[in-house]
Design a protein around this motif. Structure first.
Motif, PDB file in Angstrom:
ATOM      1  N   LYS A 123      47.639  30.707  32.724  1.00 36.88           N
ATOM      2  CA  LYS A 123      46.835  31.643  33.450  1.00 36.88           C
ATOM      3  C   LYS A 123      47.612  33.042  33.841  1.00 36.88           C
ATOM      4  N   THR A 124      47.141  34.088  33.327  1.00 41.98           N
ATOM      5  CA  THR A 124      47.648  35.365  33.298  1.00 41.98           C
ATOM      6  C   THR A 124      47.305  36.190  34.718  1.00 41.98           C
ATOM      7  N   ALA A 125      48.253  37.223  34.820  1.00 37.36           N
ATOM      8  CA  ALA A 125      47.980  38.151  35.983  1.00 37.36           C
ATOM      9  C   ALA A 125      46.798  38.932  35.969  1.00 37.36           C
ATOM     10  N   THR A 126      46.267  39.274  37.081  1.00 36.25           N
ATOM     11  CA  THR A 126      45.133  40.250  37.102  1.00 36.25           C
ATOM     12  C   THR A 126      45.513  41.029  38.491  1.00 36.25           C
ATOM     13  N   TRP A 127      44.696  42.196  38.372  1.00 33.63           N
ATOM     14  CA  TRP A 127      44.500  42.972  39.913  1.00 33.63           C
ATOM     15  C   TRP A 127      43.975  41.918  40.974  1.00 33.63           C
ATOM     16  N   GLU A 128      44.248  41.738  42.206  1.00 37.94           N
ATOM     17  CA  GLU A 128      43.704  40.737  43.084  1.00 37.94           C
ATOM     18  C   GLU A 128      42.146  40.702  42.963  1.00 37.94           C
ATOM     19  N   PHE A 129      41.571  39.619  42.539  1.00 37.12           N
ATOM     20  CA  PHE A 129      40.312  39.521  42.554  1.00 37.12           C
ATOM     21  C   PHE A 129      39.627  40.518  41.469  1.00 37.12           C
ATOM     22  N   ALA A 130      40.194  41.042  40.616  1.00 33.31           N
ATOM     23  CA  ALA A 130      39.708  42.003  39.507  1.00 33.31           C
ATOM     24  C   ALA A 130      39.730  43.347  39.987  1.00 33.31           C
ATOM     25  N   ILE A 131      40.062  43.593  41.144  1.00 29.62           N
ATOM     26  CA  ILE A 131      39.850  45.034  41.619  1.00 29.62           C
ATOM     27  C   ILE A 131      41.109  45.583  42.430  1.00 29.62           C
ATOM     28  N   GLY A 132      41.781  44.642  42.771  1.00 29.07           N
ATOM     29  CA  GLY A 132      43.025  45.292  43.856  1.00 29.07           C
ATOM     30  C   GLY A 132      43.884  46.604  43.205  1.00 29.07           C
ATOM     31  N   GLY A 133      43.996  46.815  42.150  1.00 27.69           N
ATOM     32  CA  GLY A 133      44.917  47.560  41.810  1.00 27.69           C
ATOM     33  C   GLY A 133      46.214  46.934  41.646  1.00 27.69           C
ATOM     34  N   THR A 134      47.006  47.931  41.099  1.00 31.04           N
ATOM     35  CA  THR A 134      48.692  47.219  40.972  1.00 31.04           C
ATOM     36  C   THR A 134      49.193  47.145  42.250  1.00 31.04           C
ATOM     37  N   SER A 135      49.651  46.056  42.537  1.00 34.99           N
ATOM     38  CA  SER A 135      49.825  45.738  44.195  1.00 34.99           C
ATOM     39  C   SER A 135      51.248  45.296  44.008  1.00 34.99           C
ATOM     40  N   PHE A 136      52.168  45.332  45.048  1.00 31.97           N
ATOM     41  CA  PHE A 136      53.313  44.787  45.226  1.00 31.97           C
ATOM     42  C   PHE A 136      53.440  43.953  46.569  1.00 31.97           C
ATOM     43  N   ASP A 137      52.373  43.584  47.031  1.00 34.94           N
ATOM     44  CA  ASP A 137      52.210  42.891  48.504  1.00 34.94           C
ATOM     45  C   ASP A 137      51.639  41.556  48.141  1.00 34.94           C
ATOM     46  N   LEU A 138      51.535  40.754  46.955  1.00 32.04           N
ATOM     47  CA  LEU A 138      50.824  39.777  46.636  1.00 32.04           C
ATOM     48  C   LEU A 138      51.825  38.705  46.397  1.00 32.04           C
ATOM     49  N   PRO A 139      51.631  37.401  46.346  1.00 31.61           N
ATOM     50  CA  PRO A 139      52.633  36.234  45.971  1.00 31.61           C
ATOM     51  C   PRO A 139      53.363  36.407  44.862  1.00 31.61           C
ATOM     52  N   TRP A 140      52.621  37.162  43.652  1.00 33.63           N
ATOM     53  CA  TRP A 140      53.183  37.456  42.434  1.00 33.63           C
ATOM     54  C   TRP A 140      53.443  38.884  42.310  1.00 33.63           C
ATOM     55  N   PRO A 141      54.295  39.051  41.453  1.00 37.12           N
ATOM     56  CA  PRO A 141      54.430  40.894  41.172  1.00 37.12           C
ATOM     57  C   PRO A 141      53.433  40.886  39.985  1.00 37.12           C
ATOM     58  N   PRO A 142      53.132  42.206  40.030  1.00 38.92           N
ATOM     59  CA  PRO A 142      52.136  42.900  38.938  1.00 38.92           C
ATOM     60  C   PRO A 142      52.674  42.703  37.563  1.00 38.92           C
ATOM     61  N   ALA A 143      51.823  42.471  36.488  1.00 44.74           N
ATOM     62  CA  ALA A 143      52.137  42.386  35.040  1.00 44.74           C
ATOM     63  C   ALA A 143      52.888  43.967  34.784  1.00 44.74           C
ATOM     64  N   ARG A 144      53.453  43.942  33.545  1.00 48.77           N
ATOM     65  CA  ARG A 144      54.043  45.252  33.153  1.00 48.77           C
ATOM     66  C   ARG A 144      53.679  45.471  31.654  1.00 48.77           C
ATOM     67  N   ASN A 145      53.841  46.803  31.245  1.00 51.29           N
ATOM     68  CA  ASN A 145      53.481  47.132  29.983  1.00 51.29           C
ATOM     69  C   ASN A 145      54.416  46.854  28.744  1.00 51.29           C
ATOM     70  N   PRO A 146      54.077  46.040  27.877  1.00 46.60           N
ATOM     71  CA  PRO A 146      55.127  45.640  27.039  1.00 46.60           C
ATOM     72  C   PRO A 146      55.707  46.766  26.080  1.00 46.60           C
ATOM     73  N   TRP A 147      55.130  47.939  26.117  1.00 43.64           N
ATOM     74  CA  TRP A 147      55.270  48.979  25.124  1.00 43.64           C
ATOM     75  C   TRP A 147      56.310  49.782  26.050  1.00 43.64           C
ATOM     76  N   ASN A 148      56.548  49.789  27.313  1.00 36.90           N
ATOM     77  CA  ASN A 148      57.705  50.297  28.141  1.00 36.90           C
ATOM     78  C   ASN A 148      57.431  49.713  29.440  1.00 36.90           C
ATOM     79  N   THR A 149      58.406  48.808  29.828  1.00 31.66           N
ATOM     80  CA  THR A 149      58.073  47.828  31.010  1.00 31.66           C
ATOM     81  C   THR A 149      58.081  48.470  32.326  1.00 31.66           C
TER      82      THR A 149
END
Lengths: 470, 66
Positions: A123-149
């Motif tokens: 199961k893959t990372a998402t913005w919280e409930f598909a709207i929260g934006g890139t967030s750093f206050d959730l139980p898991w870190p946000p995903a990063r871009n593989p072209w430049n992490t």
């Protein structure tokens, strides 16, 4: 060798699996090995299902060896955005609110993919409930871009896009309420389609906005998206929006686009102050289409703000209605960004919501009129390439979006990679079609990919020796 | 009380009327988000043809294959 397997397309891998030259067990093991080595750089997965995936792969291999090949997804490793319910498997929406939520039923689409023999890697990372934006206050870190992490993969289907681009899944499912498939597909340089509203069931997917939510596949190529759509486009009587229509002819996507009429939404692109590299790539793409025999002309769509006001009024009202109870009772279980995006929905008047739905009717009719003179409309999929993680412009009414209008109209819309900028970040093109002509959209995407070299370039992750050697 | 503080207190009261009590750190960021959404909703307040029905019109008609 094992990393090379992870860069196969579904089109390529399914031929090898069907002819028994490639074992689903070998393929799945290659993905799990790559995820173990490179996954921590990207945070693309919230949950890995290694043992379950290997068991499914062994079962697929046994079936195929016995002559029971199910189709192009059989033995193909995929991932699901963590808002797709999975029976007996944690489904969190990347939120503390659902940190321990284990559904007792699969999403309709998850079940279709399982029946088709796909192997669920995780199961893959998402913005919280598909709207929260890139967030750093959730139980898991946000995903990063593989072209430049250091950069953002976009959202909300962030982990799905990052995983597919990095060769950590052959395909992944996303959802799109205001661009959440096409945005991350654009920023991660992959193909992602928001199908026609009603063509793919949303049942069993955690909702954000009932009348704007779409579910769709994210793959390396448009042709792979077509293979996925062949499984996913099924009528579901238990999704009230599901359309009982004949499935579009996805087998036709490898056909010619000669004579296809393509509309270029120049005014919308200029209004959005699109970055120069994105515009240059799009103009080059139009030249490619002319070379392929398409007829390109300019079209004029409604102003972006007309779409934005309708989309935001509807999405925030519907989203707040879904989350009001939990926001009142346990607001601290949501991230700050989610709260700030959803809570304003509490203040939308019922009258404004109804009028947004009335304007939506007009916008649908207006686009239908435009599309009597062209078969497709193209725009960039994203106004800019990926920004640095956590430094994106905040969502606002006037922030341009090429994606949002087509959630309002429900049109099929595909994002494909249209090149790379000087920093090596992907650029994007969006291809929009008439309702239920998803196959035409995919055919145009596939033709562009076949005529250009952009599908030959993969992200070069730091620890990824094989990719760096390409 | 200066103006920003007054605005935050008014927002807290407005939220409370909806049963919402958010962390205090949310309020300053929430103000512009609410203003944005309300600007969009207000832009929708204009005259329209009487017969223009919303896209979500209720229907119990059986759906047919296209």
């Amino acid at each position: 060798m094992t990393d090379e397997l992870c860069f196969l397309t579904i089109t390529e891998a399914s031929q090898l699996i069907k002819s028994r030259k490639l074992s689903p067990v070998e393929l799945t093991a290659a993905y799990l090995d790559r995820i173990a080595r490179l996954g921590p750089q990207l945070n693309a997965y919230l949950l890995l299902l290694g043992d379950e995936a290997m068991a499914s792969a062994r079962a697929a291999e046994a079936e195929i060896m016995q002559g029971h090949y199910r189709g192009p997804q059989h033995g193909v490793p995929i991932a699901l955005k963590d808002i797709y319910n999975t029976r007996g498997i944690r489904t969190t929406a990347h939120s503390a609110l659902l940190q321990h939520h284990v559904p007792d039923e699969d999403a309709f689409t998850a079940a279709l993919l399982a029946e088709a023999g796909a192997i669920l890697l995780g199961k893959t990372a998402t913005w919280e409930f598909a709207i929260g934006g890139t967030s750093f206050d959730l139980p898991w870190p946000p995903a990063r871009n593989p072209w430049n992490t250091a950069h953002d993969p976009g959202g909300s289907s962030s982990g799905s896009a990052a995983a597919v681009a990095a060769g950590l899944a052959m395909a992944a499912m996303g959802t799109d309420t205001g661009g959440s498939i096409r945005g991350p597909a654009a920023l991660c340089g992959i193909a992602g389609i928001k199908p026609t509203y009603g063509l793919v069931s949303r049942r069993g997917i955690l909702p954000l906005s009932f009348s704007l939510d779409h579910a769709g596949p994210m793959c390396w190529t448009a042709e792979d998206c077509a293979l996925m759509m062949g499984v996913l486009a099924r009528h579901d009587p238990l999704d009230p929006a599901s359309a009982d229509v004949q499935q579009p002819d996805f087998a036709s996507v490898t056909g010619s686009i000669r004579g296809l009429r393509i509309g270029y939404a120049r005014a919308m692109i200029e209004e959005a102050e699109t970055s120069a590299d994105v515009v240059a790539a799009l103009e080059q793409a139009l030249a490619t289409y002319r070379d392929l025999g398409a007829v390109v002309s300019e079209v004029e769509l409604a102003p972006s703000l007309a779409y934005a006001d309708v989309a935001s009024t509807i999405s925030r009202s519907e989203g707040y209605a879904i989350h009001e109870h939990a926001l009142i009772n346990a607001p601290e279980l949501y991230g700050k960004s989610f709260r700030q995006r959803i809570v304003p929905g509490a203040f939308v008047r019922a009258c404004d919501y109804v009028n947004a739905m009335r304007d939506r009717t007009m916008l649908v009719q207006q686009l239908a009129h435009v599309m009597t003179s062209v078969d497709l409309v193209v725009t960039p999929a994203s106004v800019t390439p990926a920004h640095v993680l956590g430094q994106g412009a905040p969502i606002s009414r006037t922030k341009p979006s090429f994606a949002r209008p087509f959630n309002v109209t429900g049109s099929p819309a595909l994002s494909v990679c249209s090149g790379f900028n000087e920093a090596g970040l992907p650029l994007s093109m969006q291809i929009v079609g008439r309702p239920f002509e998803d196959h035409v959209v995919l055919r145009a995407g596939r033709a562009f990919e076949a005529a250009t070299q952009f599908r030959k370039q993969r992200p070069k992750l730091t620890a990824d020796v094989s990719a760096a050697a390409e | 009380m200066d103006k920003p503080e007054q605005e935050l207190q008014q927002l807290a009261e407005r939220l409370a009327r909806h049963g919402l009590k958010l962390p205090e750190g949310d309020l300053a960021g929430l103000l512009p988000m609410i203003a944005e959404l309300e600007a969009g909703s207000q832009a929708l307040r204009r005259d329209r043809p009487y017969a223009l029905e919303p896209l979500s019109t209720f229907s119990l008609a059986p759906r047919r294959k296209a």
